[in-house]
Enzyme design. Structure first.
Site, PDB file in Angstrom:
ATOM      1  N   GLN A 113       0.821  -1.216   0.000  1.00 26.32           N
ATOM      2  CA  GLN A 113       0.000   0.000   0.000  1.00 26.32           C
ATOM      3  C   GLN A 113       0.857   1.269   0.000  1.00 26.32           C
ATOM      4  OE1 GLN A 113      -3.564  -0.870   0.490  1.00 26.32           O
ATOM      5  NE2 GLN A 113      -3.874   1.128  -0.444  1.00 26.32           N
ATOM      6  N   LYS A 128      -2.710  -1.071   6.643  1.00 28.29           N
ATOM      7  CA  LYS A 128      -3.713  -2.106   6.320  1.00 28.29           C
ATOM      8  C   LYS A 128      -4.188  -2.720   7.627  1.00 28.29           C
ATOM      9  CE  LYS A 128      -5.729  -4.184   2.810  1.00 28.29           C
ATOM     10  NZ  LYS A 128      -6.105  -3.686   1.492  1.00 28.29           N
ATOM     11  N   ASP A 168     -12.026  -3.920   2.046  1.00 25.75           N
ATOM     12  CA  ASP A 168     -11.187  -4.855   1.277  1.00 25.75           C
ATOM     13  C   ASP A 168     -12.011  -6.142   1.213  1.00 25.75           C
ATOM     14  OD1 ASP A 168      -8.417  -5.318   0.042  1.00 25.75           O
ATOM     15  OD2 ASP A 168      -8.516  -7.014   1.403  1.00 25.75           O
ATOM     16  N   ASN A 242     -16.323  -7.072  -5.480  1.00 20.80           N
ATOM     17  CA  ASN A 242     -16.377  -5.666  -5.873  1.00 20.80           C
ATOM     18  C   ASN A 242     -15.485  -5.348  -7.074  1.00 20.80           C
ATOM     19  OD1 ASN A 242     -14.770  -2.862  -5.309  1.00 20.80           O
ATOM     20  ND2 ASN A 242     -16.965  -2.637  -5.046  1.00 20.80           N
TER      21      ASN A 242
HETATM   22  P1  NDP Z   1     -14.643  -9.120  -2.347  1.00 19.77           P
HETATM   23  O1  NDP Z   1     -14.720  -9.688  -1.000  1.00 19.77           O
HETATM   24  O2  NDP Z   1     -15.711  -8.192  -2.826  1.00 19.77           O
HETATM   25  O3  NDP Z   1     -14.497 -10.285  -3.449  1.00 19.77           O
HETATM   26  C1  NDP Z   1     -13.480 -11.203  -3.432  1.00 19.77           C
HETATM   27  C2  NDP Z   1     -13.723 -12.210  -4.533  1.00 19.77           C
HETATM   28  O4  NDP Z   1     -12.607 -13.103  -4.606  1.00 19.77           O
HETATM   29  C3  NDP Z   1     -14.938 -13.073  -4.303  1.00 19.77           C
HETATM   30  O5  NDP Z   1     -15.497 -13.431  -5.543  1.00 19.77           O
HETATM   31  C4  NDP Z   1     -14.332 -14.308  -3.605  1.00 19.77           C
HETATM   32  O6  NDP Z   1     -15.101 -15.461  -3.755  1.00 19.77           O
HETATM   33  C5  NDP Z   1     -13.045 -14.438  -4.357  1.00 19.77           C
HETATM   34  N1  NDP Z   1     -12.038 -15.159  -3.548  1.00 19.77           N
HETATM   35  C6  NDP Z   1     -11.686 -14.905  -2.262  1.00 19.77           C
HETATM   36  N2  NDP Z   1     -10.750 -15.789  -1.854  1.00 19.77           N
HETATM   37  C7  NDP Z   1     -10.522 -16.587  -2.905  1.00 19.77           C
HETATM   38  C8  NDP Z   1      -9.676 -17.690  -3.121  1.00 19.77           C
HETATM   39  N3  NDP Z   1      -8.885 -18.168  -2.152  1.00 19.77           N
HETATM   40  N4  NDP Z   1      -9.684 -18.264  -4.359  1.00 19.77           N
HETATM   41  C9  NDP Z   1     -10.476 -17.777  -5.342  1.00 19.77           C
HETATM   42  N5  NDP Z   1     -11.310 -16.748  -5.181  1.00 19.77           N
HETATM   43  C10 NDP Z   1     -11.324 -16.167  -3.993  1.00 19.77           C
HETATM   44  O7  NDP Z   1     -13.200  -8.399  -2.432  1.00 19.77           O
HETATM   45  P2  NDP Z   1     -12.709  -7.273  -3.416  1.00 19.77           P
HETATM   46  O8  NDP Z   1     -13.286  -7.472  -4.761  1.00 19.77           O
HETATM   47  O9  NDP Z   1     -12.856  -5.970  -2.743  1.00 19.77           O
HETATM   48  O10 NDP Z   1     -11.136  -7.577  -3.444  1.00 19.77           O
HETATM   49  C11 NDP Z   1     -10.552  -8.503  -4.367  1.00 19.77           C
HETATM   50  C12 NDP Z   1      -9.058  -8.254  -4.420  1.00 19.77           C
HETATM   51  O11 NDP Z   1      -8.803  -6.904  -4.846  1.00 19.77           O
HETATM   52  C13 NDP Z   1      -8.294  -8.423  -3.110  1.00 19.77           C
HETATM   53  O12 NDP Z   1      -6.996  -8.879  -3.372  1.00 19.77           O
HETATM   54  C14 NDP Z   1      -8.212  -6.971  -2.602  1.00 19.77           C
HETATM   55  O13 NDP Z   1      -7.146  -6.809  -1.703  1.00 19.77           O
HETATM   56  C15 NDP Z   1      -7.964  -6.252  -3.908  1.00 19.77           C
HETATM   57  N6  NDP Z   1      -8.286  -4.831  -3.888  1.00 19.77           N
HETATM   58  C16 NDP Z   1      -9.534  -4.395  -3.589  1.00 19.77           C
HETATM   59  C17 NDP Z   1      -9.816  -3.041  -3.621  1.00 19.77           C
HETATM   60  C18 NDP Z   1     -11.196  -2.532  -3.422  1.00 19.77           C
HETATM   61  O14 NDP Z   1     -11.398  -1.323  -3.612  1.00 19.77           O
HETATM   62  N7  NDP Z   1     -12.173  -3.355  -3.108  1.00 19.77           N
HETATM   63  C19 NDP Z   1      -8.757  -2.038  -3.865  1.00 19.77           C
HETATM   64  C20 NDP Z   1      -7.493  -2.624  -4.264  1.00 19.77           C
HETATM   65  C21 NDP Z   1      -7.274  -3.955  -4.226  1.00 19.77           C
HETATM   66  P3  NDP Z   1     -16.101 -15.950  -2.570  1.00 19.77           P
HETATM   67  O15 NDP Z   1     -17.360 -15.165  -2.791  1.00 19.77           O
HETATM   68  O16 NDP Z   1     -16.226 -17.396  -2.787  1.00 19.77           O
HETATM   69  O17 NDP Z   1     -15.420 -15.607  -1.265  1.00 19.77           O
END
Ligand code: NDP
Length: 447
Positions: A113, A128, A168, A242
Site C-alpha cells: 500500500q 492495512k 477490502d 467488488n
Molecule cells: P470481495 O470480498 O468483494 O471479493 C473477493 C472475490 O474473490 C470473491 O469473488 C471471492 O469469492 C473471491 N475469492 C476470495 N478468496 C478466494 C480464493 N482463495 N480463491 C479464489 N477466489 C477467492 O473483495 P474485493 O473485490 O474488494 O477484493 C478482491 C481483491 O482486490 C483483493 O486482493 C483486494 O485486496 C484487492 N483490492 C480491492 C480493492 C477494493 O477497492 N475493493 C482495492 C485494491 C485492491 P467468494 O465469494 O467465494 O469468497
C-alpha cells in the site's frame, strides 16, 4: 557493499524478524529486487538506511475482538492494524475480514500500500488492517456486533488526520457503515475517518466502481499506446466481488467481451458473454455462489475449482480475486492461448514465477500496486471531499480517476524506461512508488 549485497542483507533481516510471514517476504523481495538500479544511483538511501526503515512498520497493533453470536455464545477473533509508513500522508489502506488473515497477510498488504498510494500522486501513507473473522454465513446482527467490537479498540488508534481505513475482501458498504457508526458513537465526532461510506453520509460517487473501473482505464491506456482498444477483445476476470464486477462492467462498456468469472469454489464460462446483472444479483444482493449463474443462463458452464479459469482462451486476463491465485502453470496456459495483457485487480494475485513467465513471453503485465490503485485513489478523493464538506458529481470523480490512472501508466512506463527496463511495469511501479516515499523520509530525518 554492492547494491545487491545491501538488498540481500535487508532481506535477510526481514526473514529473521518476521518468521513464517511468507506473503510479507514475497512482497518485500519483489520490491527490493527491482530497486537495485535506484540505490546504485542514490547512495544516500543506503547511508540513511532507508531500505532497512521502509520494511519495518512504524506501528503494529494486534488486539482481541470478543463478540456474542446469535446463539448467545461468546466468540473471540483477532484484530490487526499495521501502520506502515506515514512519510507522505496519514496511513491509508483497507480492512480485510477473512479466515486466512494473520499478521503476515496484513503486513504484505500494508507494505504494498505504501507504493500504491504514492503512485496515485495523492498525500496518503500506507497501512492495512483486518481480522480472521469470516462474515460468510453470519447474520447482519452478528456482523454488526463484530464490527462494533472491532472498532471499539481500533478507534483509539485512527483518525481523519492519522489513519483512514477502508474496505477490502469481506468488508463492503455494510461493514464500513457499522464501523463508522461505532467510531462516531465513541468519539462523538462526524469526520472522514473511513472511506467507502454511504453516499448520504460522506461517501464519494465512483468509490464502489473505482478499483474495477481504474483497472480497465489503465489497461485501456496501455492498449492505446499499442494502437489497440478493448473493442472486440475477449477477457477473463477472476473473482466476482467488488473489483471483478466493476472491471467487467467497464470492459463491457468499452466493447470487450468478458467470458469467464469465478468465486472461491469454481468458475463460470459463458461464450456469449457474461450477463453482469445476473452476477450482481447473485453476489451483491443474494450473497450466493457463482454456480447459480448456470441455472439461469444455460449457455454457460460451471467448473469446480477456481484455477481452471486461466485455461480459458482470452486476449486480456484480469485476476481480481485474491493473492497467489495465478501460478506458473496458469501463466503458461494463458501464454499458450495467446493472452497478450495481464493486469492485476487483486493484490499480488500472480506468483513470482507466474510474473516471470509473462515478462519472458512479452505479455504486458501490470502489477496490482499500479493497476488496482484506482480504489485508494478515489478514497483519497473522498477524504478531500470530506475535508471540504462537499460532494462531487459522478462525472467529476470518474474523470479524476481516469486522469490518475493515465498518469500512473505514464509514470511507471517512463520509470521502467529510465532504468533500462522498458516494458517491465513491475520495476517501473516499484521505482516510481519508492522514490517519492524515500525522498520524503530523507527530508524528515531519522524517525
Ligand atoms: P470481495 O470480498 O468483494 O471479493 C473477493 C472475490 O474473490 C470473491 O469473488 C471471492 O469469492 C473471491 N475469492 C476470495 N478468496 C478466494 C480464493 N482463495 N480463491 C479464489 N477466489 C477467492 O473483495 P474485493 O473485490 O474488494 O477484493 C478482491 C481483491 O482486490 C483483493 O486482493 C483486494 O485486496 C484487492 N483490492 C480491492 C480493492 C477494493 O477497492 N475493493 C482495492 C485494491 C485492491 P467468494 O465469494 O467465494 O469468497
Amino acid at each position: 557493499m554492492s547494491s545487491k549485497n545491501v538488498i540481500e542483507s535487508v532481506y535477510e533481516q526481514v526473514l529473521k524478524r518476521n518468521p513464517g510471514e511468507n506473503e510479507f517476504h514475497q512482497a518485500v523481495k519483489e520490491v527490493l529486487d527491482s530497486l537495485i538500479p535506484v540505490i546504485e544511483e542514490n547512495p544516500q538511501y543506503v547511508d540513511s538506511r532507508i531500505l532497512d526503515r521502509i520494511v519495518e512498520p512504524e506501528r503494529v497493533l494486534m488486539f482481541r475482538v470478543p463478540w456474542i453470536d446469535d446463539a448467545g455464545k461468546v466468540q473471540v477473533n483477532r484484530g490487526f492494524r499495521v501502520q506502515f509508513n506515514s512519510a507522505i500522508g496519514p496511513y491509508k489502506g483497507g480492512i480485510r475480514f477473512h479466515p486466512s488473515v494473520y499478521l503476515g497477510i496484513i503486513k504484505f498488504l500494508g507494505f504494498e500500500q505504501i507504493f500504491k498510494n504514492s503512485l496515485t500522486g495523492l498525500m496518503m501513507g500506507g497501512g492495512k488492517g483486518g481480522s480472521d473473522f469470516d462474515p460468510k454465513g453470519k447474520s447482519n446482527n452478528e456482523v454488526m456486533r463484530f464490527c462494533q467490537s472491532f472498532m471499539t479498540e481500533l478507534c483509539k488508534h485512527i483518525g481523519a488526520d492519522t489513519d483512514v481505513p477502508a474496505g477490502d475482501i469481506g468488508v463492503g458498504g455494510r461493514e464500513v457503515g457499522y464501523m463508522f457508526g461505532q467510531y462516531k458513537r465513541i468519539r462523538n465526532e462526524f469526520v472522514g475517518v473511513l472511506t467507502g461510506k454511504g453516499l448520504q453520509w460522506g461517501g464519494s460517487l465512483v468509490r464502489t466502481e473505482a478499483t474495477g473501473y481504474g483497472l480497465v482505464y489503465i489497461v485501456d491506456e496501455l492498449l492505446k499506446e499499442k494502437g489497440e482498444s478493448f473493442e472486440g477483445k475477449t477477457v477473463t476476470v477472476s473473482g466476482s466481488g467488488n473489483v471483478a464486477i466493476y472491471a467487467t462492467e467497464k470492459v463491457q462498456q468499452l466493447g470487450g467481451k468478458v467470458v469467464a468469472m469465478s468465486d472461491s469454489n469454481g468458475f463460470i464460462y459463458d461464450p456469449q458473454g457474461i450477463k453482469l446483472d445476473t452476477v450482481k444479483q447473485i453476489k451483491e444482493v443474494e450473497r450466493k455462489r457463482i454456480k447459480e449463474y448456470c441455472t439461469i443462463h444455460t449457455s454457460a458452464k460451471y467448473t469446480e475449482g477456481c484455477n481452471g479459469i486461466w485455461t480459458v482462451k482470452c486476449d486480456v486476463a484480469l485476476p481480481c480475486a485474491t493473492q497467489n491465485e495465478l501460478d506458473g502453470a496458469s501463466a503458461k496456459a494463458l501464454v499458450k492461448n495467446g493472452c497478450k495483457v495481464v493486469a492485476e485487480g487483486a493484490n499480488m494475485p500472480t506468483t513470482p514465477d507466474g510474473a516471470d513467465i509473462f515478462i519472458e513471453n512479452n505479455v504486458a503485465f501490470l502489477p496490482g500496486k499500479a493497476a488496482n490503485a484506482g480504489g485508494v485513489a478515489v478514497s483519497g478523493l473522498e477524504m478531500a471531499q470530506n475535508s471540504q464538506r462537499y460532494a462531487w458529481t459522478f462525472e467529476r470523480a470518474d474523470a479524476e480517476l481516469k486522469n490518475i490512472m493515465v498518469n500512473i501508466y505514464k509514470n511507471i512506463s517512463s520509470a521502467a524506461e529510465k532504468y533500462g527496463k522498458k516494458g517491465n511495469y513491475i520495476v517501473g511501479a516499484n521505482i516510481a512508488g519508492f522514490v517519492k516515499v524515500a525522498d520524503s523520509m530523507l527530508a524528515q530525518g531519522v524517525i
